[in-house]
Structure formats: C-alpha cells, structure tokens
Scaffold this motif. Structure first.
Motif, PDB file in Angstrom:
ATOM      1  N   ASN A  16       0.789  -1.231   0.000  1.00  0.00           N
ATOM      2  CA  ASN A  16       0.000   0.000   0.000  1.00  0.00           C
ATOM      3  C   ASN A  16       0.823   1.284   0.000  1.00  0.00           C
ATOM      4  OD1 ASN A  16      -2.482  -1.477   0.205  1.00  0.00           O
ATOM      5  ND2 ASN A  16      -2.035  -1.810   2.365  1.00  0.00           N
ATOM      6  N   TYR A  17       2.117   1.200  -0.299  1.00  0.00           N
ATOM      7  CA  TYR A  17       2.943   2.401  -0.213  1.00  0.00           C
ATOM      8  C   TYR A  17       2.494   3.485  -1.190  1.00  0.00           C
ATOM      9  CZ  TYR A  17       5.342   1.152  -4.555  1.00  0.00           C
ATOM     10  OH  TYR A  17       5.630   0.867  -5.867  1.00  0.00           O
ATOM     11  N   LEU A  18       2.022   3.080  -2.385  1.00  0.00           N
ATOM     12  CA  LEU A  18       1.616   4.066  -3.386  1.00  0.00           C
ATOM     13  C   LEU A  18       0.313   4.751  -2.981  1.00  0.00           C
ATOM     14  CD1 LEU A  18       2.372   5.357  -6.023  1.00  0.00           C
ATOM     15  CD2 LEU A  18       1.173   3.531  -7.246  1.00  0.00           C
ATOM     16  N   THR A  19      -0.597   3.988  -2.406  1.00  0.00           N
ATOM     17  CA  THR A  19      -1.834   4.566  -1.890  1.00  0.00           C
ATOM     18  C   THR A  19      -1.524   5.592  -0.804  1.00  0.00           C
ATOM     19  OG1 THR A  19      -3.138   2.580  -2.365  1.00  0.00           O
ATOM     20  CG2 THR A  19      -3.988   4.072  -0.686  1.00  0.00           C
ATOM     21  N   GLN A  20      -0.597   5.242   0.080  1.00  0.00           N
ATOM     22  CA  GLN A  20      -0.185   6.142   1.149  1.00  0.00           C
ATOM     23  C   GLN A  20       0.433   7.416   0.583  1.00  0.00           C
ATOM     24  OE1 GLN A  20      -0.771   5.741   4.322  1.00  0.00           O
ATOM     25  NE2 GLN A  20       0.886   6.492   5.611  1.00  0.00           N
ATOM     26  N   HIS A  21       1.264   7.268  -0.429  1.00  0.00           N
ATOM     27  CA  HIS A  21       1.924   8.421  -1.052  1.00  0.00           C
ATOM     28  C   HIS A  21       0.891   9.370  -1.658  1.00  0.00           C
ATOM     29  CE1 HIS A  21       4.690  10.798  -3.459  1.00  0.00           C
ATOM     30  NE2 HIS A  21       4.004  10.481  -4.542  1.00  0.00           N
ATOM     31  N   ILE A  22      -0.036   8.825  -2.401  1.00  0.00           N
ATOM     32  CA  ILE A  22      -1.052   9.648  -3.070  1.00  0.00           C
ATOM     33  C   ILE A  22      -1.919  10.377  -2.055  1.00  0.00           C
ATOM     34  CG2 ILE A  22      -3.131   9.571  -4.503  1.00  0.00           C
ATOM     35  CD1 ILE A  22      -1.817   7.246  -6.043  1.00  0.00           C
ATOM     36  N   SER A  23      -2.422   9.642  -1.079  1.00  0.00           N
ATOM     37  CA  SER A  23      -3.358  10.240  -0.125  1.00  0.00           C
ATOM     38  C   SER A  23      -2.708  11.322   0.725  1.00  0.00           C
ATOM     39  CB  SER A  23      -3.960   9.153   0.778  1.00  0.00           C
ATOM     40  OG  SER A  23      -2.953   8.510   1.538  1.00  0.00           O
ATOM     41  N   ARG A  24      -1.477  11.100   1.155  1.00  0.00           N
ATOM     42  CA  ARG A  24      -0.846  12.072   2.032  1.00  0.00           C
ATOM     43  C   ARG A  24      -0.323  13.288   1.270  1.00  0.00           C
ATOM     44  NH1 ARG A  24      -0.760   9.042   6.774  1.00  0.00           N
ATOM     45  NH2 ARG A  24      -2.746   7.945   6.508  1.00  0.00           N
ATOM     46  N   MET A  25       0.221  13.085   0.071  1.00  0.00           N
ATOM     47  CA  MET A  25       0.715  14.224  -0.710  1.00  0.00           C
ATOM     48  C   MET A  25      -0.434  15.130  -1.142  1.00  0.00           C
ATOM     49  SD  MET A  25       4.009  14.189  -0.808  1.00  0.00           S
ATOM     50  CE  MET A  25       4.819  14.838  -2.270  1.00  0.00           C
ATOM     51  N   ILE A  26      -1.525  14.525  -1.598  1.00  0.00           N
ATOM     52  CA  ILE A  26      -2.684  15.344  -1.959  1.00  0.00           C
ATOM     53  C   ILE A  26      -3.274  15.984  -0.705  1.00  0.00           C
ATOM     54  CG2 ILE A  26      -5.017  15.330  -2.937  1.00  0.00           C
ATOM     55  CD1 ILE A  26      -4.157  13.168  -4.853  1.00  0.00           C
ATOM     56  N   GLY A  27      -3.207  15.261   0.416  1.00  0.00           N
ATOM     57  CA  GLY A  27      -3.655  15.836   1.678  1.00  0.00           C
ATOM     58  C   GLY A  27      -2.865  17.082   2.035  1.00  0.00           C
ATOM     59  N   GLY A  28      -1.548  17.045   1.827  1.00  0.00           N
ATOM     60  CA  GLY A  28      -0.724  18.220   2.066  1.00  0.00           C
ATOM     61  C   GLY A  28      -1.081  19.362   1.130  1.00  0.00           C
ATOM     62  N   LEU A  29      -1.417  19.019  -0.110  1.00  0.00           N
ATOM     63  CA  LEU A  29      -1.822  20.042  -1.083  1.00  0.00           C
ATOM     64  C   LEU A  29      -3.171  20.646  -0.697  1.00  0.00           C
ATOM     65  CD1 LEU A  29      -1.118  21.498  -3.665  1.00  0.00           C
ATOM     66  CD2 LEU A  29      -2.143  19.628  -4.965  1.00  0.00           C
ATOM     67  N   ILE A  30      -4.056  19.836  -0.145  1.00  0.00           N
ATOM     68  CA  ILE A  30      -5.335  20.342   0.356  1.00  0.00           C
ATOM     69  C   ILE A  30      -5.086  21.357   1.469  1.00  0.00           C
ATOM     70  CG2 ILE A  30      -7.448  19.721   1.608  1.00  0.00           C
ATOM     71  CD1 ILE A  30      -7.328  17.005   0.166  1.00  0.00           C
ATOM     72  N   ALA A  31      -4.130  21.031   2.354  1.00  0.00           N
ATOM     73  CA  ALA A  31      -3.784  21.952   3.438  1.00  0.00           C
ATOM     74  C   ALA A  31      -3.262  23.277   2.877  1.00  0.00           C
ATOM     75  CB  ALA A  31      -2.741  21.315   4.350  1.00  0.00           C
ATOM     76  N   ALA A  32      -2.439  23.202   1.824  1.00  0.00           N
ATOM     77  CA  ALA A  32      -1.908  24.419   1.197  1.00  0.00           C
ATOM     78  C   ALA A  32      -3.031  25.225   0.558  1.00  0.00           C
ATOM     79  CB  ALA A  32      -0.856  24.050   0.152  1.00  0.00           C
ATOM     80  N   THR A  33      -3.978  24.523  -0.072  1.00  0.00           N
ATOM     81  CA  THR A  33      -5.117  25.191  -0.700  1.00  0.00           C
ATOM     82  C   THR A  33      -5.983  25.870   0.340  1.00  0.00           C
ATOM     83  OG1 THR A  33      -5.122  23.519  -2.465  1.00  0.00           O
ATOM     84  CG2 THR A  33      -7.115  24.848  -2.198  1.00  0.00           C
ATOM     85  N   THR A  34      -6.206  25.187   1.455  1.00  0.00           N
ATOM     86  CA  THR A  34      -7.002  25.755   2.542  1.00  0.00           C
ATOM     87  C   THR A  34      -6.338  27.012   3.090  1.00  0.00           C
ATOM     88  OG1 THR A  34      -7.763  23.546   3.158  1.00  0.00           O
ATOM     89  CG2 THR A  34      -8.063  25.296   4.774  1.00  0.00           C
TER      90      THR A  34
END
Length: 212
Positions: free
Chosen positions: A153-171
């Motif tokens: 699941n490393y790729l799933t983890q990478h996608i979810s957390r990196m986009i999560g960080g981008l969501i934080a930047a957008t917020t």
C-alpha cells in the motif's frame, strides 16, 4: 518585534506560494516523470519550511494561535509521510515514522479535548478543533493499518498524504490569502479533496501491480 513578524510572514508566504504552485504542478504532471518527481520534492520542502515559519510566528506576542500550531503539525505530518511513503517500496518502517504517527494521534486527541473543553466553558462547540482532531485520529489509525502491509500500500499512502498536504496548502490560500475565515472554508477543501484522493488512488494505485 513587529518588524521580525513582517519579515517572517513575508518569507512564510513566499515559500507557501512556491509549495502551492509546485504541488499542483506535481499533481497534474505525468506520474513518475522527472517533472513530477522534482516538483514534488520542491513542494514538500517548501511546505515544511513555510509551515515551520508559521508555527514560529504564533509564538510572537500578540500573534499566538494554538489552532494554527496544531494545524501546522498536521500539515508537516501529511507532506512528510507522503514523501516517506515511496521509500517503503524497498525500505521498512523506521522508528521516526512510528513517532510521527503517535504524535499525530496525540495531536488529534488534544484537538478533540480542546473542542470539548471550549464547548463546556463557552457553551459553543468549536467545530474546527473537532473536525481536524477527528481527522488526525483517523489518519493515525490508517497508519497503524498501513504499517501491516507497507509493500502493498505504499503508493496509496503516497497519493493520499501528498494530496492531503496540497489540500492543506489550498485551505491556507483560501483562509489566509483570500481572508475567507468561516469554518466552511476550512472544511470544504478537505471534503472535496477526499473525493479527489479516492479518484487518484483508483486511477494510479489500483492499476499498479506492486500496490494491488
């Protein structure tokens, strides 16, 4: 002291803007390409530096803000864990990864407790503390499950957390840049971003042989 505040705030904004722009460049560039990798690295380090500056700013008199400190810790966790995730294709979980996950759990627990305490004393529930506190608790639980099947699941983890960080930047851009500070503008990017994360996981992670 205000002079130092202005300088730190300006530097925070510069690095935050760089992270914001390169984050979206990484998101929409071809996955695995040189552009995707390099822009992703710039996104991670720009965001971490920007957030560290914002946390430092909150310790300046008249600019104290406990919520922003906790959100900053949450954001650093997202980009760091997303960056680390790709290394789990060949490496194992380290003590630092476990410490980060445990720290996130206690941050989430503290935020939920703050929501309850503030509700008792002010007779008004603090929705932001409760929402982001619950999110931290859910992510720390997701980490616990992830550590049992890292290679899968490393790729799933990478996608979810990196986009999560981008969501934080957008917020941060919406709230601090556009000065839309109502709770709705804190929460909606996370809710919309969650669907976008699921879409990208389905598109990229489930089609990857090493993550299926």
């Amino acid at each position: 002291m205000e002079r130092y505040f202005s300088f730190l705030q300006f530097t925070h904004i510069v690095f935050g803007t760089i992270g914001f722009l390169f984050g979206y460049l990484a998101l929409f560039s071809k996955k695995g390409s040189y552009l995707h990798k390099k822009s992703g690295i710039i996104f991670v380090f720009s965001m971490v530096f920007s957030v560290l500056l914002s946390i430092f700013i909150t310790f300046i008199p008249k600019h104290e803000n406990l919520f922003l400190v906790l959100i900053g810790c949450f954001t650093i966790y997202l980009v760091f864990s997303g960056f680390r995730a790709l290394q789990f294709k060949t490496k194992s979980i380290s003590l630092l990864d476990k410490i980060m996950s445990c720290s996130l759990f206690f941050v989430g627990l503290f935020m939920c407790m703050q929501a309850v305490v503030r509700a008792i004393y002010s007779q008004k529930l603090n929705l932001l503390f409760l929402f982001f506190g619950a999110t931290c608790l859910l992510l720390s639980w997701a980490d616990y499950r992830f550590y049992k099947q890292v290679k899968l699941n490393y790729l799933t983890q990478h996608i979810s957390r990196m986009i999560g960080g981008l969501i934080a930047a957008t917020t941060a851009f919406i709230v601090a840049g556009l000065h839309l500070t109502q709770p709705l503008f804190w929460i909606v990017p996370t809710l919309l971003g969650t669907f976008f994360i699921r879409y990208n996981i389905k598109k990229h992670a489930t089609s990857n042989p090493s993550s299926s």
